[in-house]
Design a protein around this motif. Structure first.
Motif, short mmCIF file in Angstrom:
data_model
loop_
_atom_site.label_atom_id
_atom_site.label_comp_id
_atom_site.label_asym_id
_atom_site.label_seq_id
_atom_site.Cartn_x
_atom_site.Cartn_y
_atom_site.Cartn_z
N ASP A 170 0.82 -1.21 0.00
CA ASP A 170 0.00 0.00 0.00
C ASP A 170 0.85 1.25 0.00
OD1 ASP A 170 -2.17 -1.62 0.16
OD2 ASP A 170 -2.24 -1.57 2.34
N LYS A 171 2.13 1.07 0.28
CA LYS A 171 2.97 2.26 0.42
C LYS A 171 3.68 2.59 -0.87
CE LYS A 171 4.19 1.20 5.11
NZ LYS A 171 5.31 0.56 5.74
N ASN A 172 3.99 3.85 -1.01
CA ASN A 172 4.78 4.28 -2.14
C ASN A 172 6.25 3.91 -1.90
OD1 ASN A 172 6.03 5.78 -4.17
ND2 ASN A 172 4.38 7.28 -4.11
N VAL A 173 6.91 3.46 -2.93
CA VAL A 173 8.30 3.04 -2.73
C VAL A 173 9.22 4.25 -2.55
CG1 VAL A 173 8.92 2.87 -5.16
CG2 VAL A 173 10.06 1.43 -3.49
N GLY A 174 8.75 5.39 -2.95
CA GLY A 174 9.50 6.61 -2.65
C GLY A 174 10.72 6.81 -3.53
N VAL A 231 13.74 -2.72 -5.73
CA VAL A 231 13.65 -1.27 -5.51
C VAL A 231 14.52 -0.54 -6.54
CG1 VAL A 231 14.00 0.58 -3.86
CG2 VAL A 231 13.31 -1.65 -3.06
N LEU A 232 15.71 -1.08 -6.77
CA LEU A 232 16.64 -0.45 -7.70
C LEU A 232 16.09 -0.41 -9.12
CD1 LEU A 232 20.08 -1.87 -6.60
CD2 LEU A 232 19.41 0.52 -6.67
N PHE A 233 15.63 -1.56 -9.58
CA PHE A 233 15.13 -1.62 -10.95
C PHE A 233 13.89 -0.76 -11.12
CE2 PHE A 233 17.76 -5.42 -11.73
CZ PHE A 233 18.28 -5.00 -12.94
N LEU A 234 13.10 -0.73 -10.08
CA LEU A 234 11.88 0.05 -10.12
C LEU A 234 12.21 1.53 -10.26
CD1 LEU A 234 8.93 -0.95 -9.56
CD2 LEU A 234 9.15 0.21 -7.38
N ARG A 235 13.15 1.97 -9.45
CA ARG A 235 13.43 3.39 -9.37
C ARG A 235 14.34 3.88 -10.48
NH1 ARG A 235 15.39 3.79 -3.75
NH2 ARG A 235 13.39 3.70 -2.74
N GLU A 236 15.42 3.13 -10.69
CA GLU A 236 16.46 3.63 -11.59
C GLU A 236 16.20 3.25 -13.04
OE1 GLU A 236 19.81 4.63 -10.12
OE2 GLU A 236 18.76 4.85 -8.21
N LYS A 237 15.45 2.18 -13.23
CA LYS A 237 15.34 1.66 -14.58
C LYS A 237 13.90 1.63 -15.07
CE LYS A 237 19.44 0.34 -15.87
NZ LYS A 237 19.94 0.39 -17.24
N LYS A 296 12.51 -1.83 -16.05
CA LYS A 296 13.17 -2.61 -17.10
C LYS A 296 14.34 -3.40 -16.54
CE LYS A 296 12.37 -0.67 -21.62
NZ LYS A 296 12.42 0.81 -21.67
N ARG A 297 14.33 -4.71 -16.83
CA ARG A 297 15.46 -5.53 -16.40
C ARG A 297 16.57 -5.50 -17.43
NH1 ARG A 297 14.73 -9.44 -11.73
NH2 ARG A 297 13.14 -8.20 -10.70
N GLU A 298 17.77 -5.77 -16.99
CA GLU A 298 18.89 -5.90 -17.92
C GLU A 298 18.95 -7.32 -18.43
OE1 GLU A 298 20.59 -3.88 -19.31
OE2 GLU A 298 20.44 -2.08 -18.08
N SER A 318 27.82 1.42 -11.53
CA SER A 318 27.37 2.81 -11.35
C SER A 318 26.15 2.91 -10.43
CB SER A 318 27.10 3.45 -12.70
OG SER A 318 26.22 2.66 -13.45
N ASN A 319 24.99 2.45 -10.90
CA ASN A 319 23.77 2.69 -10.14
C ASN A 319 23.76 2.05 -8.76
OD1 ASN A 319 23.35 3.10 -12.94
ND2 ASN A 319 21.18 3.38 -12.50
N VAL A 320 24.06 0.75 -8.73
CA VAL A 320 23.99 0.05 -7.44
C VAL A 320 24.98 0.68 -6.45
CG1 VAL A 320 24.37 -2.14 -6.27
CG2 VAL A 320 23.25 -2.10 -8.49
N TRP A 321 26.19 0.92 -6.96
CA TRP A 321 27.22 1.46 -6.07
C TRP A 321 26.85 2.86 -5.58
CZ3 TRP A 321 29.91 -2.93 -6.17
CH2 TRP A 321 30.93 -3.05 -5.23
N LYS A 322 26.32 3.66 -6.51
CA LYS A 322 25.94 5.02 -6.14
C LYS A 322 24.85 5.00 -5.08
CE LYS A 322 26.82 8.19 -9.85
NZ LYS A 322 26.22 8.45 -11.17
N THR A 323 23.89 4.13 -5.29
CA THR A 323 22.79 4.06 -4.32
C THR A 323 23.32 3.65 -2.96
OG1 THR A 323 21.38 3.35 -6.11
CG2 THR A 323 20.53 3.07 -3.89
N LEU A 324 24.16 2.64 -2.94
CA LEU A 324 24.62 2.10 -1.67
C LEU A 324 25.66 2.97 -1.00
CD1 LEU A 324 25.00 -1.70 -2.41
CD2 LEU A 324 23.27 -0.61 -1.00
N PHE A 325 26.64 3.39 -1.77
CA PHE A 325 27.81 4.02 -1.16
C PHE A 325 28.03 5.46 -1.59
CE2 PHE A 325 28.85 -0.57 -1.73
CZ PHE A 325 28.59 -0.93 -0.42
#
Lengths: 180, 187
Positions: free
Chosen positions: B13-17, B67-73, B76-78, B90-97
Motif C-alpha cells: 500500500d505504500k509508495n516506494v519513494g 527497488v533499484l530496478f523500479l526506481r532507476e530503470k 526494465k530488467r537488464e 554505477s547505479n547500485v554502487w551510487k545508491t549504496l555508497f
C-alpha cells in the motif's frame, strides 16, 4: 527534516535504505539463530546497549552539550538532537508522568522499519528493540539508570510507535578500586 | 491469518519513494560493527565469518534489487551481461555508497571472470583487522549484496572478495550466462 542531499555528496552520511536493510538482515539472522521472540528482543537490546555505550561519546564530542539539569531536558535532547543526528528523525516527547520521571517518545516514521512486515505469530517481537538498548546504554554512560520499553509499534498495527522511558535512579560515580 | 481486530499495514500500500534521506555514517558504522562482532562470536574461522557476513549481505541485496530496478530503470530488467555489470558499478554502487565503484575489469584469461575494484571500501573504513586475522575482509558483506543482485537479476554468479589493489570483488559467472550473452549478441 533535512532535505535530501544530492547523492554522493556528504561522506558523513550513508544511504538510509542500506542501513534499514542491513538492520533487517540482522533481525532475520537473529530470528534464525534463536527462534524465540523474547530471546531476539534480548539480543537486540544487548547489541543496542553496546552501540549506545560507544555512541554517547561520539554524541557528546559533536553536539557540544553539557550535563542535563533534569529529566525533562534529557528528553528534549534525546528527541531533538540525538535522534535527529543519528537517524534523521525527531520523535515527539509526550505523556509525562505527574512525577516527571517518565515520558514517551512518539515516532511516526521509524527508519528501522521501512520495507518491514511482521509475519503473523510474532507478537512478542519488538522489531526495533535495538533502540531500547541504545537509549539505555548511552544514558547509563551519563549516569542515568533508565528503563526503556516499547508500548506501541506501527508494525503491529498501532497508529504510532511509542517508546516509554522511565527514570530509575542516578548512578553514582564509582571510585576505582584502590583509590580513595 | 491476520487478526480481525487490527489491520497490519502492508508494504504494497505504500509508495516506494525516491530513496530515503540518509542516516549518519556513525549509526551505520556502529550497527555494522555489532553485526561483525555478533557473527564473530558464532564462528571459528575467518572464512566462516566472511560467509556469515556474505549471507547477511545477500539478504540486503535480494531486497534491494527490485527497488533499484523500479526506481532507476523504470521496471526494465537488464538482459545483457555488460550492461548489467555497468549498472552494478554505477547505479547500485551510487545508491549504496554514494559513488561509483572505482574500476570494472574483465579478466584476460577467463571470460567468466570480472572484477570490481574499490580503493577504500566503505564497510571496511571502521574495522581494524586484528593481526591474527590478516586476510579478513568485511567487504564480504558487500560481496553478498552483489551476489544476490546478480542472482536475482538472473545472472547466476559467485562473488568473492579479495585484498588486491584495495578491495577487489571477483565475479565468477555461471557458464550459462556467457552462453546466453553470446546467443543474444549473435542474433
Amino acid at each position: 527534516m533535512s532535505r535530501q542531499a544530492s547523492r554522493g555528496g556528504d561522506p558523513r552520511k550513508v544511504n538510509g535504505e542500506l542501513f534499514t536493510l542491513t538492520y533487517g538482515a540482522l533481525v532475520a539472522q537473529l530470528m534464525k539463530d534463536y527462534e524465540n521472540d523474547d530471546e531476539v528482543n534480548k539480543q537486540l537490546e544487548k547489541m543496542g546497549y553496546n552501540i549506545g555505550v560507544r555512541l554517547i561519546e561520539d554524541f557528546l564530542a559533536r553536539a557540544n552539550i553539557g550535563r542535563c539539569s533534569d529529566f525533562r531536558e534529557t528528553a528534549d535532547i534525546v528527541a531533538r538532537v540525538a535522534f535527529k543526528m543519528y537517524l534523521g528523525i525527531q520523535p515527539v516527547v509526550s505523556n509525562w508522568s505527574a512525577a516527571g520521571d517518565e515520558f514517551s517518545l512518539l515516532i511516526e516514521n521509524n527508519p528501522l522499519t521501512d520495507f518491514v512486515e511482521l509475519p503473523d505469530g510474532h507478537n512478542a517481537l519488538h522489531y526495533s528493540n535495538l533502540l531500547s538498548g541504545v537509549l539505555k546504554g548511552s544514558l547509563e554512560m551519563v549516569q542515568m539508570d533508565v528503563d526503556v520499553r516499547f508500548v506501541q509499534d506501527q508494525l503491529k498495527g498501532d497508529n504510532i510507535t511509542e517508546i516509554r522511558l522511565k527514570f530509575i535512579k542516578r548512578l553514582e560515580d564509582a571510585i576505582p578500586a584502590g583509590e580513595d | 491469518m491476520s487478526s480481525l481486530t487490527r489491520q497490519k499495514p502492508s508494504n504494497l500500500d505504500k509508495n516506494v519513494g525516491k530513496g530515503k534521506p540518509e542516516v549518519n555514517i556513525a549509526t551505520f558504522a556502529l550497527l555494522f560493527s555489532e553485526i561483525v562482532q555478533y557473527c564473530q562470536n558464532r564462528v571459528y574461522t575467518v572464512p566462516e565469518l566472511q560467509n556469515k557476513l556474505a549471507e547477511l549481505g545477500q539478504h540486503v541485496g535480494s531486497h534491494l534489487l527490485d527497488v533499484l530496478f523500479l526506481r532507476e530503470k523504470g521496471f526494465k530488467r537488464e538482459i545483457k551481461l555488460l550492461q548489467m555489470l555497468i549498472f552494478i558499478k554505477s547505479n547500485v554502487w551510487k545508491t549504496l555508497f554514494g559513488k561509483e565503484a572505482d574500476k570494472l575489469e574483465h579478466a584476460n584469461d577467463d571470460e567468466r571472470t570480472y572484477y570490481i575494484i574499490e580503493k577504500e571500501s566503505m564497510v571496511n573504513k571502521f574495522i581494524s583487522v586484528p593481526k591474527d586475522k590478516g586476510n579478513l575482509n568485511c567487504a564480504a558483506f558487500t560481496a553478498g549484496i552483489l551476489e544476490a543482485v546478480l542472482n536475482g537479476a538472473n545472472f547466476p554468479a559467485k562473488v568473492t572478495v579479495h585484498w588486491h589493489k584495495g578491495t577487489t570483488f571477483m565475479i565468477k559467472l555461471d557458464e550459462s550466462v556467457i552462453a546466453r550473452d553470446k546467443h543474444i549478441d549473435g542474433r
